[in-house]
Design a protein around this motif. Structure first.
Motif, PDB file in Angstrom:
ATOM      1  N   ILE A  67     -81.835 -22.493   9.750  1.00 22.37           N
ATOM      2  CA  ILE A  67     -82.158 -21.789   8.509  1.00 22.37           C
ATOM      3  C   ILE A  67     -80.976 -21.873   7.543  1.00 22.37           C
ATOM      4  O   ILE A  67     -81.143 -22.145   6.336  1.00 22.37           O
ATOM      5  CB  ILE A  67     -82.519 -20.315   8.779  1.00 22.37           C
ATOM      6  CG1 ILE A  67     -83.890 -20.203   9.463  1.00 22.37           C
ATOM      7  CG2 ILE A  67     -82.487 -19.508   7.492  1.00 22.37           C
ATOM      8  CD1 ILE A  67     -85.076 -20.496   8.565  1.00 22.37           C
ATOM      9  N   ALA A  68     -79.767 -21.640   8.056  1.00 19.12           N
ATOM     10  CA  ALA A  68     -78.566 -21.674   7.209  1.00 19.12           C
ATOM     11  C   ALA A  68     -78.352 -23.068   6.613  1.00 19.12           C
ATOM     12  O   ALA A  68     -78.012 -23.206   5.427  1.00 19.12           O
ATOM     13  CB  ALA A  68     -77.344 -21.257   8.028  1.00 19.12           C
ATOM     14  N   ARG A  69     -78.571 -24.105   7.425  1.00 18.51           N
ATOM     15  CA  ARG A  69     -78.409 -25.471   6.924  1.00 18.51           C
ATOM     16  C   ARG A  69     -79.421 -25.778   5.836  1.00 18.51           C
ATOM     17  O   ARG A  69     -79.086 -26.359   4.795  1.00 18.51           O
ATOM     18  CB  ARG A  69     -78.570 -26.471   8.077  1.00 18.51           C
ATOM     19  CG  ARG A  69     -77.431 -26.472   9.083  1.00 18.51           C
ATOM     20  CD  ARG A  69     -77.762 -27.441  10.202  1.00 18.51           C
ATOM     21  NE  ARG A  69     -76.732 -27.456  11.242  1.00 18.51           N
ATOM     22  CZ  ARG A  69     -76.869 -28.077  12.411  1.00 18.51           C
ATOM     23  NH1 ARG A  69     -78.003 -28.724  12.682  1.00 18.51           N
ATOM     24  NH2 ARG A  69     -75.905 -28.052  13.296  1.00 18.51           N
ATOM     25  N   LEU A  70     -80.682 -25.383   6.071  1.00 24.45           N
ATOM     26  CA  LEU A  70     -81.728 -25.671   5.098  1.00 24.45           C
ATOM     27  C   LEU A  70     -81.505 -24.885   3.808  1.00 24.45           C
ATOM     28  O   LEU A  70     -81.733 -25.403   2.702  1.00 24.45           O
ATOM     29  CB  LEU A  70     -83.098 -25.343   5.695  1.00 24.45           C
ATOM     30  CG  LEU A  70     -84.324 -25.760   4.868  1.00 24.45           C
ATOM     31  CD1 LEU A  70     -84.277 -27.246   4.529  1.00 24.45           C
ATOM     32  CD2 LEU A  70     -85.608 -25.434   5.637  1.00 24.45           C
ATOM     33  N   ARG A  71     -81.045 -23.651   3.931  1.00 24.24           N
ATOM     34  CA  ARG A  71     -80.742 -22.854   2.738  1.00 24.24           C
ATOM     35  C   ARG A  71     -79.713 -23.560   1.857  1.00 24.24           C
ATOM     36  O   ARG A  71     -79.836 -23.580   0.625  1.00 24.24           O
ATOM     37  CB  ARG A  71     -80.196 -21.484   3.154  1.00 24.24           C
ATOM     38  CG  ARG A  71     -81.258 -20.441   3.434  1.00 24.24           C
ATOM     39  CD  ARG A  71     -80.612 -19.090   3.636  1.00 24.24           C
ATOM     40  NE  ARG A  71     -81.621 -18.044   3.765  1.00 24.24           N
ATOM     41  CZ  ARG A  71     -81.601 -17.120   4.704  1.00 24.24           C
ATOM     42  NH1 ARG A  71     -80.636 -17.108   5.615  1.00 24.24           N
ATOM     43  NH2 ARG A  71     -82.544 -16.199   4.748  1.00 24.24           N
ATOM     44  N   LYS A  72     -78.715 -24.124   2.485  1.00 19.99           N
ATOM     45  CA  LYS A  72     -77.662 -24.813   1.737  1.00 19.99           C
ATOM     46  C   LYS A  72     -78.236 -25.995   0.973  1.00 19.99           C
ATOM     47  O   LYS A  72     -77.899 -26.221  -0.191  1.00 19.99           O
ATOM     48  CB  LYS A  72     -76.572 -25.275   2.703  1.00 19.99           C
ATOM     49  CG  LYS A  72     -75.365 -25.897   2.017  1.00 19.99           C
ATOM     50  CD  LYS A  72     -74.282 -26.234   3.026  1.00 19.99           C
ATOM     51  CE  LYS A  72     -73.069 -26.847   2.319  1.00 19.99           C
ATOM     52  NZ  LYS A  72     -71.995 -27.190   3.315  1.00 19.99           N
ATOM     53  N   HIS A  73     -79.148 -26.746   1.621  1.00 21.20           N
ATOM     54  CA  HIS A  73     -79.757 -27.898   0.954  1.00 21.20           C
ATOM     55  C   HIS A  73     -80.655 -27.466  -0.208  1.00 21.20           C
ATOM     56  O   HIS A  73     -80.751 -28.167  -1.220  1.00 21.20           O
ATOM     57  CB  HIS A  73     -80.584 -28.708   1.957  1.00 21.20           C
ATOM     58  CG  HIS A  73     -79.771 -29.409   3.002  1.00 21.20           C
ATOM     59  ND1 HIS A  73     -78.721 -30.247   2.699  1.00 21.20           N
ATOM     60  CD2 HIS A  73     -79.860 -29.402   4.366  1.00 21.20           C
ATOM     61  CE1 HIS A  73     -78.198 -30.729   3.811  1.00 21.20           C
ATOM     62  NE2 HIS A  73     -78.873 -30.229   4.841  1.00 21.20           N
ATOM     63  N   LEU A  74     -81.324 -26.322  -0.051  1.00 24.69           N
ATOM     64  CA  LEU A  74     -82.264 -25.849  -1.067  1.00 24.69           C
ATOM     65  C   LEU A  74     -81.590 -25.099  -2.205  1.00 24.69           C
ATOM     66  O   LEU A  74     -82.242 -24.784  -3.210  1.00 24.69           O
ATOM     67  CB  LEU A  74     -83.311 -24.927  -0.424  1.00 24.69           C
ATOM     68  CG  LEU A  74     -84.305 -25.559   0.551  1.00 24.69           C
ATOM     69  CD1 LEU A  74     -85.157 -24.473   1.207  1.00 24.69           C
ATOM     70  CD2 LEU A  74     -85.203 -26.569  -0.157  1.00 24.69           C
ATOM     71  N   ASP A  75     -80.323 -24.825  -2.079  1.00 23.31           N
ATOM     72  CA  ASP A  75     -79.627 -23.954  -3.023  1.00 23.31           C
ATOM     73  C   ASP A  75     -79.799 -24.357  -4.491  1.00 23.31           C
ATOM     74  O   ASP A  75     -80.006 -23.490  -5.340  1.00 23.31           O
ATOM     75  CB  ASP A  75     -78.140 -23.880  -2.663  1.00 23.31           C
ATOM     76  CG  ASP A  75     -77.425 -22.811  -3.456  1.00 23.31           C
ATOM     77  OD1 ASP A  75     -77.848 -21.638  -3.399  1.00 23.31           O
ATOM     78  OD2 ASP A  75     -76.443 -23.150  -4.156  1.00 23.31           O
TER      79      ASP A  75
END
Length: 222
Positions: free
Chosen positions: A194-202
């Motif tokens: 989730i944390a990795r995907l959040r960073k990409h979606l930022d």
């Protein structure tokens, strides 16, 4: 996506599983009807690949029961029978497609994509939302026009969320869809992805919202 493969030929099952895993899918394998029934009773799948001739019975009986229980998981029948009547019989029982053995693995992968597109009511696989362009088949993502490289499970996590915006996914549900029973999954694995995907979606308008005690939800802030 998460597939259930019902196939008693271990060599073929390994080859199919390996190919599907290369495409980023999670594959559970059952070598008989008893195990297949146990899998569908305890898990959730995006697609079932079903052999017909199994050690403990005919796969068509599994298909018939599967459809009678109102489960609508798409099913592709794998069969060595080339008679038209056999194919028609499988389709009439509720199969979404069939592939005759021996088959090319690229063709099987293409048929899987086609069945999943039809079930989703889409003629194309590309999803565009909130500044994100996502192609689950090609395994590609762009944010505000810029390509982003995702790992396989990050891709499948995005696929789950972006196909159901606003829906809440618990950690357990996400874990069930992203990992197989044989995977050694740590307690914080979902949080890491989730944390990795959040960073990409930022840079986009898509945000993953945490709902304490409930799970995660994809929101569009546009």
């Amino acid at each position: 996506m998460k597939f259930l493969l019902v196939e008693d030929n271990q060599e073929l099952a390994h080859a199919i599983s390996s190919r599907m895993q290369l495409d980023g899918h999670v594959v559970e394998h059952a070598s008989n009807l008893k195990d297949a029934t146990a899998f569908v009773e305890t898990g959730e799948y995006d697609l079932i690949l079903l052999d017909i001739m199994l050690p403990d019975g005919d796969g068509r009986s599994f298909l018939k029961t599967h459809r009678a229980s109102d489960l609508d998981t798409p099913v592709i029948v794998l069969t060595a029978r080339s008679q038209i009547s056999d194919r028609i019989g499988s389709l009439d029982l509720g199969a979404d497609d069939y592939v005759t053995k021996p088959f090319d693995h690229a063709e099987l992968a293409a048929r899987c994509r086609a069945v999943l597109r039809r079930r989703a009511g889409k003629s194309q696989t590309i999803i565009r939302s909130g500044g994100v362009e996502f192609d689950p088949v090609a395994g590609s993502m762009a944010v505000q026009g810029q390509p982003v490289t995702l790992r396989n499970r990050e891709l499948r996590l995005l696929e789950l969320l972006i196909n159901a915006p606003g829906q809440i996914f618990s950690k357990q549900k996400l874990s069930d869809r992203l990992f197989s029973y044989d995977d050694d999954v740590s307690e914080n694995a979902i949080e890491v992805y989730i944390a990795r995907l959040r960073k990409h979606l930022d840079p986009s308008d898509l945000k993953i919202t945490t709902l304490r005690g409930l799970g995660y939800r994809l929101d569009n802030d546009a």
